[in-house]
Design a protein around this motif. Structure first.
Motif, PDB file in Angstrom:
ATOM      1  N   SER A   1       1.000  -1.218  -0.052  1.00  0.00           N
ATOM      2  CA  SER A   1      -0.039  -0.123  -0.095  1.00  0.00           C
ATOM      3  C   SER A   1       0.977   1.288   0.061  1.00  0.00           C
ATOM      4  O   SER A   1       0.713   2.354  -0.547  1.00  0.00           O
ATOM      5  CB  SER A   1      -0.894  -0.116   1.317  1.00  0.00           C
ATOM      6  N   SER A   2       2.163   1.239   0.880  1.00  0.00           N
ATOM      7  CA  SER A   2       2.801   2.387   0.824  1.00  0.00           C
ATOM      8  C   SER A   2       3.562   2.407  -0.772  1.00  0.00           C
ATOM      9  O   SER A   2       3.477   3.736  -1.126  1.00  0.00           O
ATOM     10  CB  SER A   2       3.968   1.778   1.696  1.00  0.00           C
TER      11      SER A   2
ATOM     12  N   SER B   1       0.788   3.978  -2.744  1.00  0.00           N
ATOM     13  CA  SER B   1       0.836   5.442  -2.271  1.00  0.00           C
ATOM     14  C   SER B   1       1.824   6.543  -2.723  1.00  0.00           C
ATOM     15  O   SER B   1       1.495   7.467  -3.485  1.00  0.00           O
ATOM     16  CB  SER B   1       0.795   5.862  -0.699  1.00  0.00           C
TER      17      SER B   1
ATOM     18  N   ARG C   1       1.401   9.399  -5.721  1.00  0.00           N
ATOM     19  CA  ARG C   1       1.826  10.734  -5.502  1.00  0.00           C
ATOM     20  C   ARG C   1       2.708  11.004  -6.811  1.00  0.00           C
ATOM     21  O   ARG C   1       2.698  12.333  -7.369  1.00  0.00           O
ATOM     22  CB  ARG C   1       2.335  10.863  -4.291  1.00  0.00           C
TER      23      ARG C   1
ATOM     24  N   ALA D   1       5.731  12.888   8.767  1.00  0.00           N
ATOM     25  CA  ALA D   1       6.326  12.029   7.816  1.00  0.00           C
ATOM     26  C   ALA D   1       7.872  12.022   7.759  1.00  0.00           C
ATOM     27  O   ALA D   1       8.498  13.041   8.045  1.00  0.00           O
ATOM     28  CB  ALA D   1       5.913  12.859   6.491  1.00  0.00           C
ATOM     29  N   ARG D   2       8.160  11.107   7.603  1.00  0.00           N
ATOM     30  CA  ARG D   2       9.831  10.898   7.205  1.00  0.00           C
ATOM     31  C   ARG D   2      10.124  11.516   6.033  1.00  0.00           C
ATOM     32  O   ARG D   2       9.321  11.486   5.121  1.00  0.00           O
ATOM     33  CB  ARG D   2       9.943   9.313   7.073  1.00  0.00           C
TER      34      ARG D   2
ATOM     35  N   PHE E   1       9.707   9.652   2.787  1.00  0.00           N
ATOM     36  CA  PHE E   1       8.310   9.374   2.460  1.00  0.00           C
ATOM     37  C   PHE E   1       7.888  10.773   1.487  1.00  0.00           C
ATOM     38  O   PHE E   1       7.238  10.655   0.619  1.00  0.00           O
ATOM     39  CB  PHE E   1       7.329   9.465   3.575  1.00  0.00           C
TER      40      PHE E   1
END
Lengths: 299, 221
Positions: free
Chosen positions: A2-3, A6, A10, A212-213, A216
């Motif tokens: 999912s990451s 995402s 983006r 957020a890192r 990311f």
């Protein structure tokens, strides 16, 4: 998973929102890489042409006339001892005349009345593979000239030197242009991504705010740079292949007969892969430079 | 929860924003940081969420030390808290739900669980019917409630609020304060910066008064 979804979502959203800038960047990368790869293709073919030609290089040492056979034998032995000499063949005046007659074919009557001893006897000297270049040939020729029965040595010197020089110039231009184009491409990719980053400034600030890192936030921009580089490089390779096809089908038709025998090849698969990888690395580097701006919005 | 020890902050322009501030906030506390504009409220909060580093002294927030060396990276600290401002800082190209979900996405939460959590927190702030709406169609009060929902969706133990009612009318301010009051009742520690003394009178809690960067009062109710 999912990451990753995402991150990709983006990245593609960023690209979609700055579609024109992204397309312009991809086109500029493609044009720059096309120029560089075209030079590579030219250099590749010139180099292989030179290598093919060098393979056929033979040194011919013409002897002074009327040398007794025992002296010829001794001279052959000495020539074989020269480093770089692979084989030596003696061609007598009679054999030289016969060779000329065979070359003239139906016009051999031109040679009627001419004595065979007009032509000097010679040695046809085949060189070892690694001695078939202009520098090494010169070393062999200098040693051959030290033998007093040898009158003159020929090996197509001008051709080899001119052609080697030409290949050297093309290769040099390829790398100078390559360096300039790489710098330009990095600048363009970084600029496009900085536009994207500026347009997403609010989002970056909010992401920092909610924890957020840095990775990311940065990874979608790296993906964007990677896609720009890869698509630009792929477009360049496709364009080069098309131009190569056009060249083969149109230009080679008007080439001289002897050139037709020379195979004009496209870039090997490995080189194409290197170009694609180069596009990816360039895209990543450009996006890395641009992403330094993200740190400014981390307050 | 929050331990501030002799913290001073001087900006490069030599403006002193905070001077030797020490403060202790225990888990579950509701504390106002009050004072006029320029008293150092925002600077104190910015130090506490890692946006500024103190010139001297030290702050410890949820076990994370903030010193003059600053934080290498702010995300571990910010994941332990929710932050709201006078400006809601929402993304205008996203819906209410997407704005709130962003707070979960950045910590690797996706899918059904994320959607459930967003719905739950929207119900808490009374915006369940607006989940799909664009931020552009929300009133100022609804935008601030969305910002509160985003700050709380990951269940942080601490909420830092920097003048969150500064732009709101009286009725909307009451709505926002009720939501924050409920959070406090559920155990969330609240640090609320405001210059609105009437608000403190209506909803009294411990109040730390700042003036010219110094603590000039600490009133416990």
């Amino acid at each position: 998973m999912s990451s990753l979804y995402s991150l990709l979502t983006r990245s593609f959203r960023n690209m979609k929102e700055n579609l024109l800038a992204n397309l312009a960047t991809i086109c500029i990368i493609a044009i720059s890489m096309l120029i560089f790869s075209a030079f590579s293709l030219i250099t590749l073919n010139l180099t292989s042409f030179l290598q093919l030609w060098e393979k056929k290089i033979e040194v011919i040492a013409y002897l002074k006339k009327k040398i007794p056979p025992p002296e010829v034998e001794g001279l052959m032995r000495n020539i074989r001892l020269i480093r770089g000499v692979d084989a030596v063949k003696y061609v007598s005046s009679t054999e030289a005349m016969a060779f000329m007659e065979s070359k003239l074919g139906s016009q051999k009557n031109l040679l009627e009345g001419i004595q065979s001893d007009v032509l000097p006897p010679s040695f046809e000297i085949r060189l070892k593979q690694d001695y078939r270049n202009s520098t090494k040939i010169k070393e062999v020729v200098l040693q051959l000239k030290e033998f007093s029965p040898i009158d003159e040595v020929q090996y197509g010197q001008e051709w080899v030197e001119t052609f080697s020089g030409l290949v050297h110039i093309v290769r040099l231009m390829q790398w100078i242009l390559g360096g300039l184009l790489t710098a330009a491409m990095t600048f363009i990719i970084a600029n496009t991504l900085q536009m994207t980053i500026s347009s997403r400034r609010e989002e970056i600030e909010v992401m920092h705010l909610v924890g957020a890192r840095p990775s990311f936030i940065q990874i979608p921009f790296y993906i964007e740079g990677l896609i720009q580089g890869l698509l630009g490089a792929a477009l360049a390779m496709v364009s080069l292949q098309l131009l190569y096809g056009v060249f083969l089908s149109h230009v080679t038709l008007s080439m001289a007969g002897w050139l037709k025998k020379f195979p004009i090849t496209f870039l090997p698969h490995e080189t194409v892969a290197w170009f694609l990888l180069g596009g990816v690395v360039l895209g990543l580097f450009g996006s890395f430079v641009a992403s330094l701006k993200i740190l400014k919005y981390s307050g | 929860m929050i331990h501030v020890s002799h913290v001073s902050k001087t900006y490069p322009s030599q403006v002193s924003a905070l001077s030797d501030v020490s403060l202790e906030i225990s888990p579950g506390d509701f504390t106002y940081v009050a004072g006029p504009s320029g008293s150092g409220k925002t600077t104190l909060l910015r130090i506490l969420f890692g946006a500024e580093r103190p010139t001297s002294g030290e702050a410890v927030v949820n076990g994370i030390h903030i010193t003059e060396k600053g934080l290498g990276t702010t995300y571990p600290l910010r994941r332990t808290m929710g932050i709201i401002f006078e400006e809601p800082k929402l993304l205008r190209d996203r819906s209410v739900g997407e704005n709130i979900a962003l707070s979960l996405e950045v910590t690797g939460h996706f899918g059904k669980k994320m959607r459930e959590k967003v719905s739950q927190v929207l119900a808490e702030v009374g915006l369940q019917a607006r989940e799909k709406d664009s931020i552009l169609y929300l009133s100022a009060g609804e935008q601030q409630r969305t910002a509160i929902a985003r700050a709380l969706v990951h269940d942080p133990p601490l909420l830092l609020a920097d003048e969150p009612t500064g732009n709101l009318d009286l009725r909307t301010t009451e709505d926002v304060l009720k939501i924050i009051g409920h959070l406090h009742e559920k155990g969330t520690t609240i640090l609320f910066a405001t210059h609105d003394m009437s608000l403190i009178q209506r909803y009294p809690h411990r109040t730390v008064y700042l003036e010219a960067g110094k603590i000039v009062g600490n009133v416990r109710t």
